[in-house]
Design a protein around this motif. Structure first.
Motif, PDB file in Angstrom:
ATOM      1  N   ILE A 150       0.843  -1.196   0.000  1.00 35.01           N
ATOM      2  CA  ILE A 150       0.000   0.000   0.000  1.00 35.01           C
ATOM      3  C   ILE A 150       0.874   1.240   0.000  1.00 35.01           C
ATOM      4  CG2 ILE A 150      -1.817   1.281   1.202  1.00 35.01           C
ATOM      5  CD1 ILE A 150      -2.520  -1.336   2.667  1.00 35.01           C
ATOM      6  N   THR A 151       0.573   2.180  -0.877  1.00 39.09           N
ATOM      7  CA  THR A 151       1.164   3.514  -0.835  1.00 39.09           C
ATOM      8  C   THR A 151       0.034   4.511  -0.663  1.00 39.09           C
ATOM      9  OG1 THR A 151       3.057   2.966  -2.260  1.00 39.09           O
ATOM     10  CG2 THR A 151       2.453   5.288  -2.107  1.00 39.09           C
ATOM     11  N   ALA A 152       0.074   5.286   0.401  1.00 30.13           N
ATOM     12  CA  ALA A 152      -0.914   6.338   0.643  1.00 30.13           C
ATOM     13  C   ALA A 152      -0.187   7.678   0.613  1.00 30.13           C
ATOM     14  CB  ALA A 152      -1.597   6.120   1.993  1.00 30.13           C
ATOM     15  N   GLU A 153      -0.690   8.596  -0.191  1.00 32.44           N
ATOM     16  CA  GLU A 153      -0.059   9.906  -0.335  1.00 32.44           C
ATOM     17  C   GLU A 153      -1.086  11.012  -0.155  1.00 32.44           C
ATOM     18  OE1 GLU A 153       2.912  10.654  -3.500  1.00 32.44           O
ATOM     19  OE2 GLU A 153       2.334   8.680  -4.256  1.00 32.44           O
ATOM     20  N   LYS A 154      -0.589  12.159   0.242  1.00 28.95           N
ATOM     21  CA  LYS A 154      -1.432  13.350   0.330  1.00 28.95           C
ATOM     22  C   LYS A 154      -0.701  14.486  -0.360  1.00 28.95           C
ATOM     23  CE  LYS A 154      -4.008  14.091   3.900  1.00 28.95           C
ATOM     24  NZ  LYS A 154      -4.545  14.369   5.248  1.00 28.95           N
ATOM     25  N   ARG A 155      -1.364  15.097  -1.361  1.00 32.61           N
ATOM     26  CA  ARG A 155      -0.775  16.199  -2.123  1.00 32.61           C
ATOM     27  C   ARG A 155      -1.794  17.329  -2.251  1.00 32.61           C
ATOM     28  NH1 ARG A 155       2.163  13.459  -7.449  1.00 32.61           N
ATOM     29  NH2 ARG A 155       3.135  11.668  -6.392  1.00 32.61           N
ATOM     30  N   PRO A 157      -3.925  19.913  -4.566  1.00 38.88           N
ATOM     31  CA  PRO A 157      -4.473  19.726  -5.912  1.00 38.88           C
ATOM     32  C   PRO A 157      -3.515  20.159  -7.020  1.00 38.88           C
ATOM     33  CG  PRO A 157      -6.181  20.561  -4.460  1.00 38.88           C
ATOM     34  CD  PRO A 157      -4.896  20.600  -3.671  1.00 38.88           C
ATOM     35  N   ALA A 158      -2.728  21.194  -6.767  1.00 36.46           N
ATOM     36  CA  ALA A 158      -1.793  21.681  -7.787  1.00 36.46           C
ATOM     37  C   ALA A 158      -0.645  20.711  -8.038  1.00 36.46           C
ATOM     38  CB  ALA A 158      -1.233  23.037  -7.374  1.00 36.46           C
ATOM     39  N   GLU A 159      -0.394  19.818  -7.074  1.00 33.31           N
ATOM     40  CA  GLU A 159       0.736  18.896  -7.186  1.00 33.31           C
ATOM     41  C   GLU A 159       0.332  17.489  -7.629  1.00 33.31           C
ATOM     42  OE1 GLU A 159       3.718  20.418  -3.678  1.00 33.31           O
ATOM     43  OE2 GLU A 159       1.817  19.483  -3.064  1.00 33.31           O
ATOM     44  N   VAL A 160      -0.947  17.273  -7.876  1.00 31.39           N
ATOM     45  CA  VAL A 160      -1.445  15.931  -8.161  1.00 31.39           C
ATOM     46  C   VAL A 160      -0.724  15.276  -9.333  1.00 31.39           C
ATOM     47  CG1 VAL A 160      -3.443  14.700  -9.090  1.00 31.39           C
ATOM     48  CG2 VAL A 160      -3.715  16.170  -7.107  1.00 31.39           C
ATOM     49  N   ALA A 161      -0.504  16.024 -10.415  1.00 26.70           N
ATOM     50  CA  ALA A 161       0.074  15.439 -11.627  1.00 26.70           C
ATOM     51  C   ALA A 161       1.543  15.786 -11.822  1.00 26.70           C
ATOM     52  CB  ALA A 161      -0.727  15.897 -12.851  1.00 26.70           C
ATOM     53  N   ILE A 199      -5.487  16.344  -1.811  1.00 27.65           N
ATOM     54  CA  ILE A 199      -5.971  15.151  -2.492  1.00 27.65           C
ATOM     55  C   ILE A 199      -5.170  13.962  -1.980  1.00 27.65           C
ATOM     56  CG2 ILE A 199      -6.253  13.978  -4.714  1.00 27.65           C
ATOM     57  CD1 ILE A 199      -8.035  16.386  -4.504  1.00 27.65           C
ATOM     58  N   GLU A 200      -5.869  12.868  -1.646  1.00 28.98           N
ATOM     59  CA  GLU A 200      -5.186  11.663  -1.198  1.00 28.98           C
ATOM     60  C   GLU A 200      -5.098  10.654  -2.336  1.00 28.98           C
ATOM     61  OE1 GLU A 200      -8.316  11.952   1.109  1.00 28.98           O
ATOM     62  OE2 GLU A 200      -7.296  13.610   2.121  1.00 28.98           O
ATOM     63  N   PHE A 201      -3.943  10.001  -2.445  1.00 25.60           N
ATOM     64  CA  PHE A 201      -3.754   8.891  -3.370  1.00 25.60           C
ATOM     65  C   PHE A 201      -3.854   7.594  -2.578  1.00 25.60           C
ATOM     66  CE2 PHE A 201      -0.674  11.087  -6.609  1.00 25.60           C
ATOM     67  CZ  PHE A 201      -1.597  12.104  -6.783  1.00 25.60           C
ATOM     68  N   LEU A 202      -4.641   6.647  -3.055  1.00 20.49           N
ATOM     69  CA  LEU A 202      -4.640   5.297  -2.505  1.00 20.49           C
ATOM     70  C   LEU A 202      -4.184   4.356  -3.614  1.00 20.49           C
ATOM     71  CD1 LEU A 202      -5.228   3.343  -0.175  1.00 20.49           C
ATOM     72  CD2 LEU A 202      -7.536   3.077  -1.105  1.00 20.49           C
ATOM     73  N   PHE A 203      -3.011   3.796  -3.448  1.00 14.51           N
ATOM     74  CA  PHE A 203      -2.357   2.993  -4.476  1.00 14.51           C
ATOM     75  C   PHE A 203      -1.968   1.668  -3.818  1.00 14.51           C
ATOM     76  CE2 PHE A 203       1.185   3.532  -7.971  1.00 14.51           C
ATOM     77  CZ  PHE A 203       0.705   2.411  -8.617  1.00 14.51           C
ATOM     78  N   PHE A 204      -2.519   0.569  -4.298  1.00 17.02           N
ATOM     79  CA  PHE A 204      -2.102  -0.700  -3.717  1.00 17.02           C
ATOM     80  C   PHE A 204      -1.985  -1.795  -4.772  1.00 17.02           C
ATOM     81  CE2 PHE A 204      -6.779  -1.162  -3.239  1.00 17.02           C
ATOM     82  CZ  PHE A 204      -6.993  -2.480  -3.629  1.00 17.02           C
ATOM     83  N   PHE A 243      -5.631   2.040  -8.095  1.00 10.95           N
ATOM     84  CA  PHE A 243      -5.252   3.431  -7.847  1.00 10.95           C
ATOM     85  C   PHE A 243      -6.518   4.279  -7.817  1.00 10.95           C
ATOM     86  CE2 PHE A 243      -3.914   7.723  -8.697  1.00 10.95           C
ATOM     87  CZ  PHE A 243      -2.690   7.843  -8.048  1.00 10.95           C
ATOM     88  N   SER A 244      -6.655   5.093  -6.791  1.00 11.69           N
ATOM     89  CA  SER A 244      -7.815   5.978  -6.708  1.00 11.69           C
ATOM     90  C   SER A 244      -7.411   7.289  -6.057  1.00 11.69           C
ATOM     91  CB  SER A 244      -8.958   5.323  -5.918  1.00 11.69           C
ATOM     92  OG  SER A 244      -8.545   5.018  -4.597  1.00 11.69           O
ATOM     93  N   LEU A 245      -8.180   8.323  -6.368  1.00 10.63           N
ATOM     94  CA  LEU A 245      -8.028   9.620  -5.726  1.00 10.63           C
ATOM     95  C   LEU A 245      -9.130   9.772  -4.695  1.00 10.63           C
ATOM     96  CD1 LEU A 245      -7.301  11.958  -8.800  1.00 10.63           C
ATOM     97  CD2 LEU A 245      -5.670  10.796  -7.308  1.00 10.63           C
ATOM     98  N   ARG A 246      -8.790  10.361  -3.552  1.00 10.35           N
ATOM     99  CA  ARG A 246      -9.751  10.526  -2.471  1.00 10.35           C
ATOM    100  C   ARG A 246      -9.612  11.928  -1.886  1.00 10.35           C
ATOM    101  NH1 ARG A 246     -11.762   5.719  -0.706  1.00 10.35           N
ATOM    102  NH2 ARG A 246     -12.113   6.427   1.419  1.00 10.35           N
ATOM    103  N   GLN A 247     -10.663  12.372  -1.247  1.00 10.97           N
ATOM    104  CA  GLN A 247     -10.624  13.662  -0.549  1.00 10.97           C
ATOM    105  C   GLN A 247     -11.623  13.601   0.601  1.00 10.97           C
ATOM    106  OE1 GLN A 247     -12.000  17.516  -2.409  1.00 10.97           O
ATOM    107  NE2 GLN A 247      -9.839  18.063  -2.178  1.00 10.97           N
ATOM    108  N   GLY A 248     -11.121  13.898   1.800  1.00 10.45           N
ATOM    109  CA  GLY A 248     -11.994  13.864   2.965  1.00 10.45           C
ATOM    110  C   GLY A 248     -12.598  12.512   3.249  1.00 10.45           C
ATOM    111  N   GLY A 249     -11.847  11.426   2.935  1.00  6.38           N
ATOM    112  CA  GLY A 249     -12.349  10.085   3.207  1.00  6.38           C
ATOM    113  C   GLY A 249     -13.301   9.534   2.171  1.00  6.38           C
ATOM    114  N   LYS A 250     -13.490  10.218   1.051  1.00  6.05           N
ATOM    115  CA  LYS A 250     -14.395   9.755  -0.002  1.00  6.05           C
ATOM    116  C   LYS A 250     -13.647   9.679  -1.328  1.00  6.05           C
ATOM    117  CE  LYS A 250     -18.588  11.648   2.125  1.00  6.05           C
ATOM    118  NZ  LYS A 250     -19.766  12.525   1.917  1.00  6.05           N
ATOM    119  N   GLU A 251     -13.991   8.666  -2.124  1.00  4.08           N
ATOM    120  CA  GLU A 251     -13.336   8.492  -3.413  1.00  4.08           C
ATOM    121  C   GLU A 251     -13.826   9.517  -4.418  1.00  4.08           C
ATOM    122  OE1 GLU A 251     -12.591   5.124  -6.915  1.00  4.08           O
ATOM    123  OE2 GLU A 251     -13.697   4.601  -5.089  1.00  4.08           O
ATOM    124  N   LEU A 252     -12.898  10.053  -5.196  1.00  4.23           N
ATOM    125  CA  LEU A 252     -13.217  10.933  -6.322  1.00  4.23           C
ATOM    126  C   LEU A 252     -13.195  10.081  -7.586  1.00  4.23           C
ATOM    127  CD1 LEU A 252     -10.903  13.971  -5.405  1.00  4.23           C
ATOM    128  CD2 LEU A 252     -13.366  13.762  -4.978  1.00  4.23           C
TER     129      LEU A 252
END
Length: 332
Positions: A150-155, A157-161, A199-204, A243-252
């Protein structure tokens, strides 16, 4: 064994609006792990006593224990707000035990429950890490077990890509490169990202398939049209990559990006690459291909592995999936 895990699950029950302390979380997961490895490692003739009672290690019994362990993990994480990296690793180790039982994982709803627990680990460990970091800092936490990385990241919005995200597998890392317009491709009821919140990244990566079986491969897809019949189920040539993007505990939900999302998916250790191309070459016979590696994604609506919306590319054993959406991916 199952009764002991049930008692631990009951201990995780909290009043609505409250959460378990870090100490309680650690104690519950450590208690579970103190019995699970010995149970899984026993031979058919062995028994395991102690806190969990006696149990044989038949496949059905292991599956029952794995199911109880999954319920425990889900319940504990539901009662947690933040967790530290060590406790997150312990939770992932319990899930690793669950993934070791094919019977348990293939039961109805188990794969989704594992995925939900992984998301809960990511959310809680990022909240825990954020409490000790500068609000503007990029936060990354990595957790590795035998079957699960599991890789969990927090960036911001300007740094997402700005830079690729990576996640370990048993061979090489899986890599996701997001296009600049990724946050413009959010779908579902007018969903939009809050530009002022990270923005949170959930990558596993999972060594075990959490979804339905791979499809039967018809002629001209997994098999090149060279006279070789293709009527058997495809096999997973890669780990499952999510791989998913999340914000505030909810998937985007990301769907329909103008530029493709690039997902580098490593092959499993020992995968036979002889006479196999990556994607469908223009001249398969000349290339000496009898079979082809192709990207597939899990379609939740139809509950099947599909390939539309993705293009398979790559060379020298590396598979690149270019897709216009985010979900779970495999190479077949």
């Amino acid at each position: 064994m199952q009764d002991y895990l049930a008692d631990l699950t009951s201990a995780a029950t909290v009043t609505e609006g409250q959460s378990l302390s870090q100490q309680a979380l650690t104690q519950i997961f450590d208690s579970a792990l103190s019995i699970l490895p010995g149970f899984r490692g026993a031979s058919d003739e062995d028994t395991h006593g102690g806190a969990g009672g006696e149990a044989d290690s038949t496949e059905e019994s292991v599956a029952d224990t794995a199911t109880a362990a999954l319920l425990l993990t889900s319940s504990v994480l539901a009662a947690a707000t933040t967790i530290d990296t060590q406790t997150a690793t312990s939770a992932a180790e319990v899930l690793d035990y669950v993934l070791g039982s094919e019977m348990a994982v293939s039961s109805a709803g188990a794969g989704d429950q594992v995925a939900s627990s992984i998301a809960a680990i990511g959310d809680a460990v990022l909240l825990g890490a954020a409490s000790h970091a500068n609000n503007s800092a990029v936060i990354a936490v990595t957790i590795s077990t035998t079957n699960l990385n599991i890789t969990a990241e927090k960036r911001s919005p300007a740094e997402v890509a700005q830079t690729p995200s990576m996640c370990k597998t048993e061979t090489e890392p899986a890599i996701v490169e997001l296009p600049p317009d990724v946050l413009s491709a959010l779908s579902g009821g007018g969903q939009a990202a809050n530009a002022s919140e990270p923005i949170e990244f959930l990558f596993f990566s999972s060594a075990v398939n959490l979804h339905g079986p791979p499809p039967i491969v018809p002629r001209g897809q997994g098999a090149i049209s060279t006279g070789v019949a293709a009527v058997s189920p495809a096999s997973m040539a890669s780990p499952l990559i999510s791989f998913s993007l999340r914000q505030g505990g909810k998937e985007l939900k990301v769907n329909g990006t103008a530029s493709p999302i690039a997902i580098t998916v490593p092959l499993r250790k020992g995968t036979n690459t002889t006479n196999r191309c990556i994607g469908q070459p223009a001249n398969a016979s000349a290339a000496g291909c009898q079979m082809a590696f192709e990207c597939r994604y899990w379609d939740e609506a139809s509950s099947e592995w599909r390939g539309d919306g993705c293009r398979t590319m790559g060379s020298e054993g590396k598979v690149l999936c270019e897709c216009n959406h985010l979900t779970d991916f495999v190479v077949l």
